[in-house]
Enzyme design. Structure first.
Site, PDB file in Angstrom:
ATOM      1  N   ARG A 100      40.782  38.898  40.287  1.00 46.28           N
ATOM      2  CA  ARG A 100      40.283  37.541  40.517  1.00 46.28           C
ATOM      3  C   ARG A 100      40.554  36.647  39.318  1.00 46.28           C
ATOM      4  O   ARG A 100      40.227  36.985  38.197  1.00 46.28           O
ATOM      5  CB  ARG A 100      38.771  37.575  40.806  1.00 46.28           C
ATOM      6  CG  ARG A 100      38.457  38.028  42.205  1.00 46.28           C
ATOM      7  CD  ARG A 100      36.963  38.094  42.428  1.00 46.28           C
ATOM      8  NE  ARG A 100      36.366  39.156  41.623  1.00 46.28           N
ATOM      9  CZ  ARG A 100      35.060  39.368  41.531  1.00 46.28           C
ATOM     10  NH1 ARG A 100      34.218  38.574  42.173  1.00 46.28           N
ATOM     11  NH2 ARG A 100      34.589  40.350  40.799  1.00 46.28           N
ATOM     12  N   LYS A 105      41.655  41.702  32.745  1.00 46.91           N
ATOM     13  CA  LYS A 105      41.510  42.316  31.417  1.00 46.91           C
ATOM     14  C   LYS A 105      41.618  43.817  31.629  1.00 46.91           C
ATOM     15  O   LYS A 105      41.597  44.291  32.774  1.00 46.91           O
ATOM     16  CB  LYS A 105      40.185  41.936  30.770  1.00 46.91           C
ATOM     17  CG  LYS A 105      38.975  42.465  31.498  1.00 46.91           C
ATOM     18  CD  LYS A 105      37.690  42.179  30.725  1.00 46.91           C
ATOM     19  CE  LYS A 105      36.516  42.882  31.381  1.00 46.91           C
ATOM     20  NZ  LYS A 105      35.271  42.665  30.659  1.00 46.91           N
ATOM     21  N   LEU A 162      26.673  40.773  32.017  1.00 48.35           N
ATOM     22  CA  LEU A 162      27.438  42.020  32.093  1.00 48.35           C
ATOM     23  C   LEU A 162      28.927  41.741  32.062  1.00 48.35           C
ATOM     24  O   LEU A 162      29.419  40.890  32.792  1.00 48.35           O
ATOM     25  CB  LEU A 162      27.107  42.746  33.408  1.00 48.35           C
ATOM     26  CG  LEU A 162      25.619  42.931  33.709  1.00 48.35           C
ATOM     27  CD1 LEU A 162      25.450  43.568  35.082  1.00 48.35           C
ATOM     28  CD2 LEU A 162      24.965  43.765  32.627  1.00 48.35           C
ATOM     29  N   CYS A 200      34.075  35.151  36.110  1.00 49.85           N
ATOM     30  CA  CYS A 200      32.988  34.331  35.564  1.00 49.85           C
ATOM     31  C   CYS A 200      33.438  33.106  34.787  1.00 49.85           C
ATOM     32  O   CYS A 200      33.001  31.986  35.069  1.00 49.85           O
ATOM     33  CB  CYS A 200      32.106  35.180  34.659  1.00 49.85           C
ATOM     34  SG  CYS A 200      31.118  36.358  35.568  1.00 49.85           S
ATOM     35  N   GLY A 257      45.590  35.341  23.972  1.00 47.05           N
ATOM     36  CA  GLY A 257      46.049  35.990  25.199  1.00 47.05           C
ATOM     37  C   GLY A 257      46.660  34.983  26.148  1.00 47.05           C
ATOM     38  O   GLY A 257      46.860  33.812  25.786  1.00 47.05           O
TER      39      GLY A 257
HETATM   40  C1  UDX Z   1      32.185  37.530  31.061  1.00 48.59           C
HETATM   41  C2  UDX Z   1      31.077  37.478  29.992  1.00 48.59           C
HETATM   42  O1  UDX Z   1      31.519  38.128  28.797  1.00 48.59           O
HETATM   43  C3  UDX Z   1      29.821  38.106  30.506  1.00 48.59           C
HETATM   44  O2  UDX Z   1      28.788  38.018  29.528  1.00 48.59           O
HETATM   45  C4  UDX Z   1      29.435  37.383  31.773  1.00 48.59           C
HETATM   46  O3  UDX Z   1      28.244  37.850  32.294  1.00 48.59           O
HETATM   47  C5  UDX Z   1      30.558  37.468  32.798  1.00 48.59           C
HETATM   48  O4  UDX Z   1      31.740  36.903  32.239  1.00 48.59           O
HETATM   49  P1  UDX Z   1      33.930  39.306  31.996  1.00 48.59           P
HETATM   50  O5  UDX Z   1      34.365  38.255  32.946  1.00 48.59           O
HETATM   51  O6  UDX Z   1      33.747  40.691  32.488  1.00 48.59           O
HETATM   52  O7  UDX Z   1      32.533  38.899  31.304  1.00 48.59           O
HETATM   53  O8  UDX Z   1      35.052  39.343  30.875  1.00 48.59           O
HETATM   54  P2  UDX Z   1      35.130  39.242  29.293  1.00 48.59           P
HETATM   55  O9  UDX Z   1      35.265  40.591  28.697  1.00 48.59           O
HETATM   56  O10 UDX Z   1      34.073  38.379  28.758  1.00 48.59           O
HETATM   57  O11 UDX Z   1      36.558  38.515  29.166  1.00 48.59           O
HETATM   58  C6  UDX Z   1      36.762  37.213  29.731  1.00 48.59           C
HETATM   59  C7  UDX Z   1      38.203  36.762  29.588  1.00 48.59           C
HETATM   60  O12 UDX Z   1      38.519  36.515  28.229  1.00 48.59           O
HETATM   61  C8  UDX Z   1      39.229  37.769  30.051  1.00 48.59           C
HETATM   62  O13 UDX Z   1      40.263  37.104  30.738  1.00 48.59           O
HETATM   63  C9  UDX Z   1      39.707  38.401  28.758  1.00 48.59           C
HETATM   64  O14 UDX Z   1      40.989  38.951  28.880  1.00 48.59           O
HETATM   65  C10 UDX Z   1      39.689  37.206  27.850  1.00 48.59           C
HETATM   66  N1  UDX Z   1      39.585  37.545  26.418  1.00 48.59           N
HETATM   67  C11 UDX Z   1      38.464  38.139  25.943  1.00 48.59           C
HETATM   68  C12 UDX Z   1      40.626  37.187  25.561  1.00 48.59           C
HETATM   69  O15 UDX Z   1      41.648  36.623  25.985  1.00 48.59           O
HETATM   70  N2  UDX Z   1      40.483  37.466  24.228  1.00 48.59           N
HETATM   71  C13 UDX Z   1      39.370  38.046  23.713  1.00 48.59           C
HETATM   72  O16 UDX Z   1      39.321  38.235  22.487  1.00 48.59           O
HETATM   73  C14 UDX Z   1      38.324  38.410  24.589  1.00 48.59           C
END
Ligand code: UDX
Length: 446
Positions: free
Chosen positions: A326, A319, A151, A258, A251
């Site tokens: 966190r 994000k 998720l 996670c 970014g």
């Molecule tokens: C993530 C996984 O996607 C999910 O499957 C897992 O179960 C939990 O960890 P989440 O931590 O909610 O989910 O964030 P996600 O949307 O995956 O983004 C992770 C990080 O990558 C963020 O810091 C986001 O800003 C960064 N990100 C994401 C980028 O810098 N560029 C992108 O193109 C996508």
């Protein structure tokens, strides 16, 4: 579809989403949580997590009598056929996953679990935990299953109800089939495997996503040096079906609850197994450099040094679409700028939406910036603005008013999120990551 009696232990982000979504699929769910005040709130459908659709699903489940909240784990499991463990597994000593909460719940429920029930681990746990759980439990009549969650924060409900896949692993085929039957209504492809492989899938997927992002952030740096444009490069790459367009946006680094935890944990797991996971080490190291890189860009934008300079930060959460700080890369950048003597003011739409003492406490404890609740206040007298979280509303800001408030008309776009033309029209110079114009200094019209 058969309706099961389900217990969910832990009403945090994963537990609450799991409980509410399973109830919406027709199961009868009791969610056990240690925090009595939280249980009280949840019984009134008062949800403090910023997650689209979750408050509504909790309210529906309560009203339909399919969802209930109780204090404690044992109380929730009384007549359960399936028990989900959704307790935190934070990063512990040396990067390993800290299983204290999992072990505490096992101790509490061991003698209360109904015979024949299935215990499911949803928390991300090191490979081998299902076996360890079975040993700790010491009950031949309770099967242990690993069913990792995938998720994303901010779209957890949607991800739960529209999964790309369901992964279920266990030594007991019957137990794994019972768990996959819970999701039968979703029509998702299911991978049935052993517990260790299911546990591995979660780490493998998250570390791969981190690898994609570290790769793109490194590529962006190289593009700048070579006069190429990362936006065009990732578009050209992402249209290759084998690569895909997602997770290719540069970014300030990846963060959240996670990716940092899971990359470190897999590193430790590999080390313990005597395996040198060099590629993963580089992925983490590249991310550790990223905050400095963004801070360097800010320094350059304000004439070389940020010491004593007022800088406005747009976005603080890890994000957009969450109120979660966190392991936020935005705070990592803020930390570096603060250490270099900058005077920081921050604004984040996600921190306004709810009353959230935790976030405000965290910011106060960090003591690195002043939080304001208006965009113009963050711009006021700032030598530069820095975009650190990709909130959609930042794109639609009234840049003429922002320009009037700013002392220095430059925006460092740490997410390549804004429209440079809209800023240029307001006389604001835009500097992104990995763009062919990134090094070019745009002079604001007088
Ligand atoms: C993530 C996984 O996607 C999910 O499957 C897992 O179960 C939990 O960890 P989440 O931590 O909610 O989910 O964030 P996600 O949307 O995956 O983004 C992770 C990080 O990558 C963020 O810091 C986001 O800003 C960064 N990100 C994401 C980028 O810098 N560029 C992108 O193109 C996508």
């Amino acid at each position: 579809m058969h309706s099961y009696r389900v217990a969910v232990i832990g009403a945090g982000y994963v537990g609450l989403t799991t409980a509410a979504c399973l109830a919406s699929l027709g199961h009868r769910v009791t969610c056990g949580e240690v925090d009595a005040a939280k249980v009280e709130r949840l019984r009134r459908a008062d949800v403090r997590i910023l997650e689209p659709g979750l408050p509504e699903l909790v309210a529906e489940g309560l009203a339909a009598g399919r969802l209930d909240f109780v204090v404690g784990a044992a109380a929730a499991t009384a007549d359960a056929e399936v028990v989900f463990l959704c307790v935190p597994t934070p990063m512990g000593e040396g990067g390993t996953a800290d299983l204290t909460a999992v072990e505490a719940v096992l101790t509490e429920v061991r003698d209360h679990l109904p015979a024949g029930c299935v215990l499911v681990n949803k928390s991300t746990v090191p490979v081998g935990t299902a076996e360890r759980t079975a040993a700790l439990l010491g009950r031949d009549d309770v099967a242990v299953v690993s069913n990792p969650e995938f998720l994303r924060e901010g779209s957890g409900v949607r991800d739960f109800l529209n999964p790309d896949r369901i992964v279920v692993g266990s030594r007991s085929r019957a137990a794994a089939e019972r768990v996959s039957a819970l999701y039968a209504g979703l029509g998702a492809p299911t991978v049935l495997t052993d517990a260790a492989s299911a546990e591995m899938v979660k780490y493998a997927a998250n570390c791969f996503l981190a690898m994609k992002l570290s790769y793109v952030n490194s590529l962006a740096e190289l593009c700048e040096r070579l006069g190429a444009d990362i936006g065009d490069v990732t578009e050209g790459m992402g249209r290759d079906n084998r690569i895909g367009p997602s997770f290719l946006d540069p970014g300030p680094g990846w963060g959240g609850s996670c990716l940092p935890k899971d990359t470190n944990a897999l590193m430790r797991v590999a080390e313990a197994a005597g395996f040198d996971f060099g590629i993963l080490r580089s992925v983490i190291a590249a991310n550790d450099r990223q905050a400095d890189r963004v801070a360097d860009k800010v320094a350059e934008a304000v004439g070389g040094s940020v010491a004593g300079v007022r800088i406005g930060l747009l976005g603080l959460t890890f994000k957009a679409g969450t109120n979660d700080l966190r392991d936020s890369p935005a705070l990592a950048v803020a930390g570096v700028l603060h250490a270099r003597g900058a005077d920081l003011v921050g604004y984040d739409p996600g921190l306004l939406a709810l009353d959230q003492p935790e976030a405000h406490d965290l910011l106060a404890a960090a003591g690195i910036l002043t939080l304001v609740d208006d965009v113009l206040d963050v711009a006021k007298d700032a030598a530069a603005l820095v975009v650190l979280t990709e909130w959609p509303e930042f794109r639609g800001l009234d840049w003429h008013r922002v320009a009037d408030a700013l002392a220095g008309r430059v925006v460092v776009d740490g997410r390549n999120h804004l429209d440079p033309d809209a800023l240029a029209k307001a006389g604001i110079a835009w500097r992104g990551l990995g763009h062919r114009h990134a090094q070019q200094s745009l002079t604001a019209p007088a």
